[in-house]
Scaffold this motif. Structure first.
Motif, PDB file in Angstrom:
ATOM      1  N   GLU A 175       0.840  -1.200   0.000  1.00  0.00           N
ATOM      2  CA  GLU A 175       0.000   0.000   0.000  1.00  0.00           C
ATOM      3  C   GLU A 175       0.876   1.251   0.000  1.00  0.00           C
ATOM      4  OE1 GLU A 175      -3.895   0.868   2.521  1.00  0.00           O
ATOM      5  OE2 GLU A 175      -2.093   1.010   3.762  1.00  0.00           O
ATOM      6  N   ALA A 176       1.931   1.221   0.796  1.00  0.00           N
ATOM      7  CA  ALA A 176       2.863   2.353   0.838  1.00  0.00           C
ATOM      8  C   ALA A 176       3.693   2.418  -0.441  1.00  0.00           C
ATOM      9  CB  ALA A 176       3.773   2.253   2.056  1.00  0.00           C
ATOM     10  N   CYS A 177       4.225   1.289  -0.866  1.00  0.00           N
ATOM     11  CA  CYS A 177       5.095   1.272  -2.050  1.00  0.00           C
ATOM     12  C   CYS A 177       4.352   1.701  -3.312  1.00  0.00           C
ATOM     13  CB  CYS A 177       5.712  -0.111  -2.239  1.00  0.00           C
ATOM     14  SG  CYS A 177       6.953  -0.504  -0.990  1.00  0.00           S
ATOM     15  N   CYS A 178       3.053   1.452  -3.371  1.00  0.00           N
ATOM     16  CA  CYS A 178       2.265   1.861  -4.542  1.00  0.00           C
ATOM     17  C   CYS A 178       2.186   3.383  -4.688  1.00  0.00           C
ATOM     18  CB  CYS A 178       0.866   1.249  -4.482  1.00  0.00           C
ATOM     19  SG  CYS A 178       0.811  -0.490  -4.993  1.00  0.00           S
ATOM     20  N   GLN A 179       2.572   4.098  -3.648  1.00  0.00           N
ATOM     21  CA  GLN A 179       2.586   5.558  -3.716  1.00  0.00           C
ATOM     22  C   GLN A 179       3.882   6.098  -4.324  1.00  0.00           C
ATOM     23  OE1 GLN A 179       1.241   7.453   0.008  1.00  0.00           O
ATOM     24  NE2 GLN A 179       0.608   5.400   0.641  1.00  0.00           N
ATOM     25  N   LEU A 180       4.850   5.230  -4.520  1.00  0.00           N
ATOM     26  CA  LEU A 180       6.128   5.656  -5.097  1.00  0.00           C
ATOM     27  C   LEU A 180       6.020   5.812  -6.612  1.00  0.00           C
ATOM     28  CD1 LEU A 180       8.478   3.127  -3.263  1.00  0.00           C
ATOM     29  CD2 LEU A 180       8.304   5.582  -2.795  1.00  0.00           C
ATOM     30  N   SER A 181       6.808   6.705  -7.158  1.00  0.00           N
ATOM     31  CA  SER A 181       6.957   6.762  -8.612  1.00  0.00           C
ATOM     32  C   SER A 181       7.774   5.543  -9.042  1.00  0.00           C
ATOM     33  CB  SER A 181       7.686   8.040  -9.027  1.00  0.00           C
ATOM     34  OG  SER A 181       9.042   7.982  -8.591  1.00  0.00           O
ATOM     35  N   GLN A 182       7.724   5.212 -10.326  1.00  0.00           N
ATOM     36  CA  GLN A 182       8.525   4.090 -10.824  1.00  0.00           C
ATOM     37  C   GLN A 182      10.013   4.352 -10.590  1.00  0.00           C
ATOM     38  OE1 GLN A 182       7.237   1.213 -11.815  1.00  0.00           O
ATOM     39  NE2 GLN A 182       9.204   0.266 -12.305  1.00  0.00           N
ATOM     40  N   ASP A 183      10.429   5.603 -10.780  1.00  0.00           N
ATOM     41  CA  ASP A 183      11.836   5.946 -10.545  1.00  0.00           C
ATOM     42  C   ASP A 183      12.237   5.712  -9.088  1.00  0.00           C
ATOM     43  OD1 ASP A 183      12.278   6.628 -13.185  1.00  0.00           O
ATOM     44  OD2 ASP A 183      12.050   8.791 -12.854  1.00  0.00           O
ATOM     45  N   ALA A 184      11.381   6.114  -8.153  1.00  0.00           N
ATOM     46  CA  ALA A 184      11.683   5.919  -6.730  1.00  0.00           C
ATOM     47  C   ALA A 184      11.670   4.432  -6.372  1.00  0.00           C
ATOM     48  CB  ALA A 184      10.689   6.683  -5.865  1.00  0.00           C
ATOM     49  N   PHE A 185      10.782   3.671  -6.999  1.00  0.00           N
ATOM     50  CA  PHE A 185      10.679   2.233  -6.768  1.00  0.00           C
ATOM     51  C   PHE A 185      11.956   1.515  -7.220  1.00  0.00           C
ATOM     52  CE2 PHE A 185       8.755  -1.916  -8.328  1.00  0.00           C
ATOM     53  CZ  PHE A 185       8.573  -2.461  -7.072  1.00  0.00           C
ATOM     54  N   GLU A 186      12.550   1.984  -8.313  1.00  0.00           N
ATOM     55  CA  GLU A 186      13.751   1.361  -8.873  1.00  0.00           C
ATOM     56  C   GLU A 186      15.051   1.998  -8.401  1.00  0.00           C
ATOM     57  OE1 GLU A 186      13.240   1.710 -13.087  1.00  0.00           O
ATOM     58  OE2 GLU A 186      11.734   0.119 -13.165  1.00  0.00           O
ATOM     59  N   PHE A 188      20.766  -4.736   1.275  1.00  0.00           N
ATOM     60  CA  PHE A 188      21.264  -6.020   0.802  1.00  0.00           C
ATOM     61  C   PHE A 188      21.000  -6.153  -0.692  1.00  0.00           C
ATOM     62  CE2 PHE A 188      21.119 -10.637   0.238  1.00  0.00           C
ATOM     63  CZ  PHE A 188      22.290 -10.990   0.870  1.00  0.00           C
ATOM     64  N   PHE A 189      19.794  -5.767  -1.129  1.00  0.00           N
ATOM     65  CA  PHE A 189      19.460  -5.673  -2.549  1.00  0.00           C
ATOM     66  C   PHE A 189      19.449  -4.194  -2.899  1.00  0.00           C
ATOM     67  CE2 PHE A 189      17.730  -9.728  -1.237  1.00  0.00           C
ATOM     68  CZ  PHE A 189      18.224 -10.566  -2.216  1.00  0.00           C
ATOM     69  N   PRO A 190      19.762  -3.841  -4.151  1.00  0.00           N
ATOM     70  CA  PRO A 190      20.019  -2.435  -4.477  1.00  0.00           C
ATOM     71  C   PRO A 190      18.799  -1.527  -4.610  1.00  0.00           C
ATOM     72  CG  PRO A 190      20.275  -3.796  -6.428  1.00  0.00           C
ATOM     73  CD  PRO A 190      20.044  -4.733  -5.272  1.00  0.00           C
ATOM     74  N   SER A 191      17.583  -2.057  -4.472  1.00  0.00           N
ATOM     75  CA  SER A 191      16.406  -1.194  -4.618  1.00  0.00           C
ATOM     76  C   SER A 191      15.212  -1.836  -3.937  1.00  0.00           C
ATOM     77  CB  SER A 191      16.073  -0.972  -6.100  1.00  0.00           C
ATOM     78  OG  SER A 191      15.612  -2.183  -6.692  1.00  0.00           O
ATOM     79  N   ILE A 192      14.176  -1.051  -3.755  1.00  0.00           N
ATOM     80  CA  ILE A 192      12.923  -1.584  -3.230  1.00  0.00           C
ATOM     81  C   ILE A 192      12.378  -2.620  -4.204  1.00  0.00           C
ATOM     82  CG2 ILE A 192      10.509  -0.991  -2.706  1.00  0.00           C
ATOM     83  CD1 ILE A 192      11.602   1.708  -1.617  1.00  0.00           C
ATOM     84  N   ARG A 193      12.454  -2.321  -5.481  1.00  0.00           N
ATOM     85  CA  ARG A 193      11.963  -3.260  -6.507  1.00  0.00           C
ATOM     86  C   ARG A 193      12.664  -4.613  -6.400  1.00  0.00           C
ATOM     87  NH1 ARG A 193      14.169  -4.536 -11.428  1.00  0.00           N
ATOM     88  NH2 ARG A 193      12.758  -5.631 -12.803  1.00  0.00           N
ATOM     89  N   GLU A 194      13.969  -4.610  -6.307  1.00  0.00           N
ATOM     90  CA  GLU A 194      14.715  -5.864  -6.248  1.00  0.00           C
ATOM     91  C   GLU A 194      14.452  -6.618  -4.944  1.00  0.00           C
ATOM     92  OE1 GLU A 194      16.323  -7.366  -8.789  1.00  0.00           O
ATOM     93  OE2 GLU A 194      15.447  -5.687  -9.882  1.00  0.00           O
ATOM     94  N   THR A 195      14.294  -5.903  -3.854  1.00  0.00           N
ATOM     95  CA  THR A 195      14.024  -6.560  -2.572  1.00  0.00           C
ATOM     96  C   THR A 195      12.657  -7.231  -2.590  1.00  0.00           C
ATOM     97  OG1 THR A 195      15.401  -4.913  -1.463  1.00  0.00           O
ATOM     98  CG2 THR A 195      13.938  -6.226  -0.066  1.00  0.00           C
ATOM     99  N   LEU A 196      11.651  -6.546  -3.102  1.00  0.00           N
ATOM    100  CA  LEU A 196      10.311  -7.142  -3.160  1.00  0.00           C
ATOM    101  C   LEU A 196      10.251  -8.294  -4.158  1.00  0.00           C
ATOM    102  CD1 LEU A 196       8.104  -3.940  -2.866  1.00  0.00           C
ATOM    103  CD2 LEU A 196       8.505  -5.690  -1.111  1.00  0.00           C
ATOM    104  N   ASN A 197      10.987  -8.191  -5.257  1.00  0.00           N
ATOM    105  CA  ASN A 197      11.068  -9.313  -6.192  1.00  0.00           C
ATOM    106  C   ASN A 197      11.718 -10.522  -5.510  1.00  0.00           C
ATOM    107  OD1 ASN A 197      10.226  -9.283  -9.163  1.00  0.00           O
ATOM    108  ND2 ASN A 197      10.998  -7.198  -8.900  1.00  0.00           N
ATOM    109  N   GLN A 214      13.792  -4.330   5.589  1.00  0.00           N
ATOM    110  CA  GLN A 214      14.699  -3.578   4.729  1.00  0.00           C
ATOM    111  C   GLN A 214      13.926  -2.610   3.837  1.00  0.00           C
ATOM    112  OE1 GLN A 214      16.766  -6.839   2.866  1.00  0.00           O
ATOM    113  NE2 GLN A 214      18.366  -6.829   4.426  1.00  0.00           N
ATOM    114  N   VAL A 215      12.810  -3.074   3.275  1.00  0.00           N
ATOM    115  CA  VAL A 215      11.986  -2.175   2.437  1.00  0.00           C
ATOM    116  C   VAL A 215      11.448  -1.041   3.302  1.00  0.00           C
ATOM    117  CG1 VAL A 215       9.897  -1.989   1.034  1.00  0.00           C
ATOM    118  CG2 VAL A 215      11.420  -3.963   0.753  1.00  0.00           C
ATOM    119  N   HIS A 216      11.032  -1.364   4.503  1.00  0.00           N
ATOM    120  CA  HIS A 216      10.527  -0.357   5.436  1.00  0.00           C
ATOM    121  C   HIS A 216      11.576   0.733   5.658  1.00  0.00           C
ATOM    122  CE1 HIS A 216       8.943   1.112   9.345  1.00  0.00           C
ATOM    123  NE2 HIS A 216       7.781   0.688   8.874  1.00  0.00           N
TER     124      HIS A 216
END
Length: 164
Positions: free
Chosen positions: A14-25, A31-40, A132-134
């Motif tokens: 719910e929180a991450c959906c508020q990010l722009s694609q650029d901020a997500f990546e 440990f992983f280089p981005s929110i996108r990679e950590t959630l994947n 970590q995403v938090h």
């Protein structure tokens, strides 16, 4: 724990959906280089362990699925895995927890682990990487959500009712 896991994932997405694609990546310290990679990573590891728990037999082939690009794609995909895990747990009997399932560890071989230990590991893995995403969210415009309002009646988040 499976229901709490689904609740915490939903709150985090719910929180991450508020990010722009650029901020997500965006590259971040973790440990992983981005929110996108950590959630994947969480999504693919959930698929790996749910496959083992349900004895489907895909094993490490789950890791050959390409990572998802958008937070919305990941939210939907993670939600499906969360529901699979809830369904699996709801069908368990006490004696199932000591039953062993095979986990394919690639070049290290195939190992048997109990369902109980595998589930504890799966939940801990999710908690670890959600944290970590938090923390990464704290470096964005989006406030990190509370993720620990599931078990107690006091101050339980309304979304928790969906999973109780």
């Amino acid at each position: 724990m499976a229901r709490n896991n689904a609740y915490a994932n939903e709150r985090l997405f719910e929180a991450c959906c508020q990010l722009s694609q650029d901020a997500f990546e965006a590259e971040r310290t973790n440990f992983f280089p981005s929110i996108r990679e950590t959630l994947n990573h969480n999504w693919e590891v959930d698929r790996y362990y749910i496959d083992a728990l349900k004895e489907v037999g895909q094993g490490r082939a789950v890791f050959s699925v390409p990572h998802l690009e958008t937070v919305e794609e990941l939210r939907i995909a993670q939600g499906k895995e969360d529901l699979k895990l809830i369904g699996f747990c709801d069908a368990l009997k006490d004696e199932d927890l000591d039953r062993k399932v095979v986990q394919d560890r690639g070049k290290n071989g195939r190992f048997e682990e109990t369902i109980g230990s595998t589930m504890l590991h799966l939940f801990q893995h999710q908690i670890h990487h959600r944290g970590q995403v938090h923390a990464m969210l704290a470096g964005t415009e989006v406030a990190p959500p509370q993720l620990d309002e599931f078990y107690l009646d006091f101050d339980r988040h309304p979304i928790a009712a969906k999973f109780l």
